[in-house]
Design a protein around this motif. Structure first.
Motif, PDB file in Angstrom:
ATOM      1  N   ALA A  84     -11.412   3.659   7.686  1.00 35.25           N
ATOM      2  CA  ALA A  84     -11.081   4.069   9.050  1.00 35.25           C
ATOM      3  C   ALA A  84      -9.918   3.255   9.610  1.00 35.25           C
ATOM      4  CB  ALA A  84     -12.307   3.937   9.949  1.00 35.25           C
ATOM      5  N   ALA A  85      -9.932   1.945   9.366  1.00 31.01           N
ATOM      6  CA  ALA A  85      -8.855   1.084   9.857  1.00 31.01           C
ATOM      7  C   ALA A  85      -7.532   1.436   9.190  1.00 31.01           C
ATOM      8  CB  ALA A  85      -9.213  -0.383   9.603  1.00 31.01           C
ATOM      9  N   TRP A  86      -7.572   1.692   7.883  1.00 32.42           N
ATOM     10  CA  TRP A  86      -6.357   2.066   7.156  1.00 32.42           C
ATOM     11  C   TRP A  86      -5.794   3.386   7.668  1.00 32.42           C
ATOM     12  CZ3 TRP A  86      -5.775   6.134   3.417  1.00 32.42           C
ATOM     13  CH2 TRP A  86      -4.543   6.110   2.749  1.00 32.42           C
ATOM     14  N   GLY A  87      -6.654   4.359   7.874  1.00 31.87           N
ATOM     15  CA  GLY A  87      -6.181   5.650   8.356  1.00 31.87           C
ATOM     16  C   GLY A  87      -5.578   5.569   9.744  1.00 31.87           C
ATOM     17  N   LEU A  88      -6.213   4.824  10.646  1.00 31.82           N
ATOM     18  CA  LEU A  88      -5.716   4.738  12.013  1.00 31.82           C
ATOM     19  C   LEU A  88      -4.497   3.832  12.138  1.00 31.82           C
ATOM     20  CD1 LEU A  88      -9.114   4.585  13.928  1.00 31.82           C
ATOM     21  CD2 LEU A  88      -7.460   6.458  13.956  1.00 31.82           C
ATOM     22  N   ALA A  89      -4.358   2.862  11.215  1.00 29.05           N
ATOM     23  CA  ALA A  89      -3.225   1.947  11.281  1.00 29.05           C
ATOM     24  C   ALA A  89      -1.984   2.494  10.589  1.00 29.05           C
ATOM     25  CB  ALA A  89      -3.612   0.606  10.653  1.00 29.05           C
ATOM     26  N   ARG A  90      -2.176   3.357   9.605  1.00 29.84           N
ATOM     27  CA  ARG A  90      -1.040   3.803   8.790  1.00 29.84           C
ATOM     28  C   ARG A  90      -0.584   5.233   9.093  1.00 29.84           C
ATOM     29  NH1 ARG A  90      -0.769  -0.865   8.508  1.00 29.84           N
ATOM     30  NH2 ARG A  90      -1.032  -2.185   6.648  1.00 29.84           N
ATOM     31  N   PHE A  91      -1.384   5.992   9.827  1.00 25.10           N
ATOM     32  CA  PHE A  91      -1.030   7.375  10.117  1.00 25.10           C
ATOM     33  C   PHE A  91      -1.081   7.609  11.624  1.00 25.10           C
ATOM     34  CE2 PHE A  91      -2.876   7.271   5.879  1.00 25.10           C
ATOM     35  CZ  PHE A  91      -1.901   7.937   5.130  1.00 25.10           C
ATOM     36  N   HIS A  92      -0.179   8.439  12.098  1.00 27.16           N
ATOM     37  CA  HIS A  92      -0.139   8.777  13.514  1.00 27.16           C
ATOM     38  C   HIS A  92      -1.064   9.967  13.749  1.00 27.16           C
ATOM     39  CE1 HIS A  92       3.142   6.007  14.341  1.00 27.16           C
ATOM     40  NE2 HIS A  92       3.758   6.461  13.256  1.00 27.16           N
ATOM     41  N   LEU A  93      -2.234   9.688  14.278  1.00 23.02           N
ATOM     42  CA  LEU A  93      -3.232  10.716  14.525  1.00 23.02           C
ATOM     43  C   LEU A  93      -3.290  11.031  16.013  1.00 23.02           C
ATOM     44  CD1 LEU A  93      -6.115   9.355  12.248  1.00 23.02           C
ATOM     45  CD2 LEU A  93      -4.389  11.071  11.683  1.00 23.02           C
ATOM     46  N   SER A 101      -7.721  -5.377  12.898  1.00 20.48           N
ATOM     47  CA  SER A 101      -6.931  -6.435  13.535  1.00 20.48           C
ATOM     48  C   SER A 101      -6.008  -7.149  12.552  1.00 20.48           C
ATOM     49  CB  SER A 101      -7.863  -7.454  14.196  1.00 20.48           C
ATOM     50  OG  SER A 101      -8.623  -8.160  13.218  1.00 20.48           O
ATOM     51  N   GLN A 102      -6.277  -7.027  11.251  1.00 25.02           N
ATOM     52  CA  GLN A 102      -5.480  -7.732  10.251  1.00 25.02           C
ATOM     53  C   GLN A 102      -4.436  -6.842   9.595  1.00 25.02           C
ATOM     54  OE1 GLN A 102      -5.824 -11.094   9.815  1.00 25.02           O
ATOM     55  NE2 GLN A 102      -7.203 -10.822  11.562  1.00 25.02           N
ATOM     56  N   MET A 103      -4.328  -5.595  10.008  1.00 17.76           N
ATOM     57  CA  MET A 103      -3.336  -4.690   9.424  1.00 17.76           C
ATOM     58  C   MET A 103      -2.041  -4.790  10.211  1.00 17.76           C
ATOM     59  SD  MET A 103      -5.324  -1.286   8.164  1.00 17.76           S
ATOM     60  CE  MET A 103      -6.234  -1.342   6.623  1.00 17.76           C
ATOM     61  N   GLY A 104      -1.022  -5.416   9.581  1.00 12.16           N
ATOM     62  CA  GLY A 104       0.243  -5.637  10.251  1.00 12.16           C
ATOM     63  C   GLY A 104       1.370  -4.822   9.644  1.00 12.16           C
ATOM     64  N   ALA A 105       2.549  -4.944  10.271  1.00  9.66           N
ATOM     65  CA  ALA A 105       3.711  -4.183   9.810  1.00  9.66           C
ATOM     66  C   ALA A 105       4.214  -4.680   8.463  1.00  9.66           C
ATOM     67  CB  ALA A 105       4.815  -4.271  10.859  1.00  9.66           C
ATOM     68  N   HIS A 106       4.096  -5.990   8.189  1.00 12.08           N
ATOM     69  CA  HIS A 106       4.576  -6.512   6.906  1.00 12.08           C
ATOM     70  C   HIS A 106       3.809  -5.907   5.738  1.00 12.08           C
ATOM     71  CE1 HIS A 106       1.095  -8.999   7.794  1.00 12.08           C
ATOM     72  NE2 HIS A 106       1.065  -9.377   6.527  1.00 12.08           N
ATOM     73  N   GLN A 107       2.514  -5.647   5.935  1.00  8.61           N
ATOM     74  CA  GLN A 107       1.740  -5.001   4.882  1.00  8.61           C
ATOM     75  C   GLN A 107       2.184  -3.562   4.679  1.00  8.61           C
ATOM     76  OE1 GLN A 107      -1.986  -5.638   6.731  1.00  8.61           O
ATOM     77  NE2 GLN A 107      -2.278  -7.692   5.899  1.00  8.61           N
ATOM     78  N   ALA A 108       2.529  -2.891   5.770  1.00 10.12           N
ATOM     79  CA  ALA A 108       3.014  -1.510   5.656  1.00 10.12           C
ATOM     80  C   ALA A 108       4.317  -1.460   4.868  1.00 10.12           C
ATOM     81  CB  ALA A 108       3.202  -0.904   7.048  1.00 10.12           C
ATOM     82  N   ASN A 109       5.160  -2.460   5.032  1.00 16.65           N
ATOM     83  CA  ASN A 109       6.414  -2.502   4.276  1.00 16.65           C
ATOM     84  C   ASN A 109       6.149  -2.675   2.784  1.00 16.65           C
ATOM     85  OD1 ASN A 109       7.946  -2.222   6.630  1.00 16.65           O
ATOM     86  ND2 ASN A 109       8.040  -4.444   6.955  1.00 16.65           N
ATOM     87  N   ILE A 110       5.181  -3.525   2.441  1.00 12.33           N
ATOM     88  CA  ILE A 110       4.835  -3.713   1.029  1.00 12.33           C
ATOM     89  C   ILE A 110       4.244  -2.431   0.447  1.00 12.33           C
ATOM     90  CG2 ILE A 110       3.406  -5.054  -0.569  1.00 12.33           C
ATOM     91  CD1 ILE A 110       3.599  -7.384   1.384  1.00 12.33           C
ATOM     92  N   GLU A 111       3.402  -1.764   1.206  1.00 12.19           N
ATOM     93  CA  GLU A 111       2.837  -0.495   0.747  1.00 12.19           C
ATOM     94  C   GLU A 111       3.940   0.543   0.535  1.00 12.19           C
ATOM     95  OE1 GLU A 111       0.117   0.503   3.789  1.00 12.19           O
ATOM     96  OE2 GLU A 111      -1.264  -1.151   3.351  1.00 12.19           O
ATOM     97  N   ARG A 112       4.918   0.574   1.426  1.00 11.18           N
ATOM     98  CA  ARG A 112       6.024   1.524   1.292  1.00 11.18           C
ATOM     99  C   ARG A 112       6.840   1.223   0.039  1.00 11.18           C
ATOM    100  NH1 ARG A 112       8.148   0.394   5.739  1.00 11.18           N
ATOM    101  NH2 ARG A 112       6.757   1.712   6.956  1.00 11.18           N
ATOM    102  N   ALA A 113       7.026  -0.053  -0.244  1.00 12.12           N
ATOM    103  CA  ALA A 113       7.754  -0.426  -1.456  1.00 12.12           C
ATOM    104  C   ALA A 113       6.992   0.004  -2.706  1.00 12.12           C
ATOM    105  CB  ALA A 113       7.986  -1.936  -1.478  1.00 12.12           C
ATOM    106  N   ALA A 114       5.669  -0.120  -2.690  1.00 17.21           N
ATOM    107  CA  ALA A 114       4.863   0.315  -3.830  1.00 17.21           C
ATOM    108  C   ALA A 114       4.986   1.818  -4.040  1.00 17.21           C
ATOM    109  CB  ALA A 114       3.403  -0.084  -3.622  1.00 17.21           C
ATOM    110  N   ARG A 115       5.018   2.585  -2.961  1.00 17.01           N
ATOM    111  CA  ARG A 115       5.176   4.031  -3.092  1.00 17.01           C
ATOM    112  C   ARG A 115       6.560   4.369  -3.653  1.00 17.01           C
ATOM    113  NH1 ARG A 115       3.132   3.697   2.237  1.00 17.01           N
ATOM    114  NH2 ARG A 115       0.885   4.091   2.331  1.00 17.01           N
TER     115      ARG A 115
END
Length: 256
Positions: free
Chosen positions: A80-89, A148-162
């Motif tokens: 739930a945290a991943w979905g709400l933090a990474r997608f615009h719902l 609370s621990q899902m930040g923008a820097h993690q999103a950048n790393i995930e984007r690089a993995a994709r």
């Protein structure tokens, strides 16, 4: 000023830990009644607890329920945290509020609501029904910790993995989850602590298969029983071990 601070600290910690210390002390009382003077140490009542089939069954049920429901609550909270933090719902703020709403509701109200719902749809009282209740009360906590621990820097790393060709499931399992392991462990251990000694929801939703807190309550209904001190000390010991494990896993220093 320093002396007042020391006195305040002693009184503060004494107020918190003195009842627990008395409970643990008299769990080693050798006589029938857990009253002064202290007569021990003795493991008599620990042996009586471990030889009681109902108490050992309640202990096993508590452990199973705590582990399974905490794992489910952590997994669901993470997704739930991943979905709400990474997608615009749409209405994501409202969804977050609804997920965390049970944190502000009494466990008695939640338990009664689940009891009425289960009676309406024909779900019998059981350990599984109590497990659903434990997931309901622990999911908001797990979600809040992980989100609370899902930040923008993690999103950048995930984007690089994709960009490097990783599928969404691989990003989730091999990138996101390892980066969030302290939050995942914190959520899991805190959920286990709350589930381990939860009484109200378990009492309302179980009948024959009960957990250790419910068995303790059943013992206290019959009057003062020296075995309750030993059981309480065991419950306290497990909670302390969970807290120590959480400290070791979540806050240990990584090698340079």
């Amino acid at each position: 000023m320093r002396g007042l601070a020391i006195i305040y600290a002693v009184l503060f910690y004494g107020f918190i830990f003195l009842p627990v210390a008395v409970l643990v002390l008299f769990s080693f009382q050798g006589t029938l009644f857990p009253i002064p003077p202290f007569n021990g140490p003795s493991l008599r009542w620990y042996g009586a607890v471990l030889g009681d089939a109902r108490l050992t069954a309640g202990l096993a049920n508590s452990v199973i329920l705590a582990v399974v429901t905490s794992a489910l609550a952590t997994l669901m909270g993470f997704l739930a945290a991943w979905g709400l933090a990474r997608f615009h719902l749409p209405a994501s703020a409202l969804i977050r509020g609804l997920i965390t709403l049970p944190l502000a509701v009494s466990y008695l109200i939640i338990g009664m609501g689940l009891l009425i719902l289960f009676n309406r749809i024909g779900v019998p009282k059981s350990l599984a029904a109590a497990g659903i209740g434990h997931v309901v009360i622990n999911l908001p906590l797990c979600f809040a910790i992980i989100y609370s621990q899902m930040g923008a820097h993690q999103a950048n790393i995930e984007r690089a993995a994709r960009d490097l060709g990783a599928s969404e499931i691989k990003v989730l399992l091999l990138v996101t989850a390892p980066m969030l392991w302290p939050a995942l462990f914190a959520a899991f251990f805190l959920a286990m602590t709350f589930s381990w000694d939860e009484f109200v929801i378990t009492f309302l939703l179980t009948r024959f298969e009960t957990t250790l807190p419910v068995e303790i309550w059943n013992m206290l209904r019959a009057g003062l029983n020296p075995k309750t001190n030993a059981v309480g000390a065991l419950v306290c010991g497990v909670s302390v071990l969970l807290a120590i494990a959480f400290e070791i896993v979540a806050f240990r220093k990584r090698p340079a």
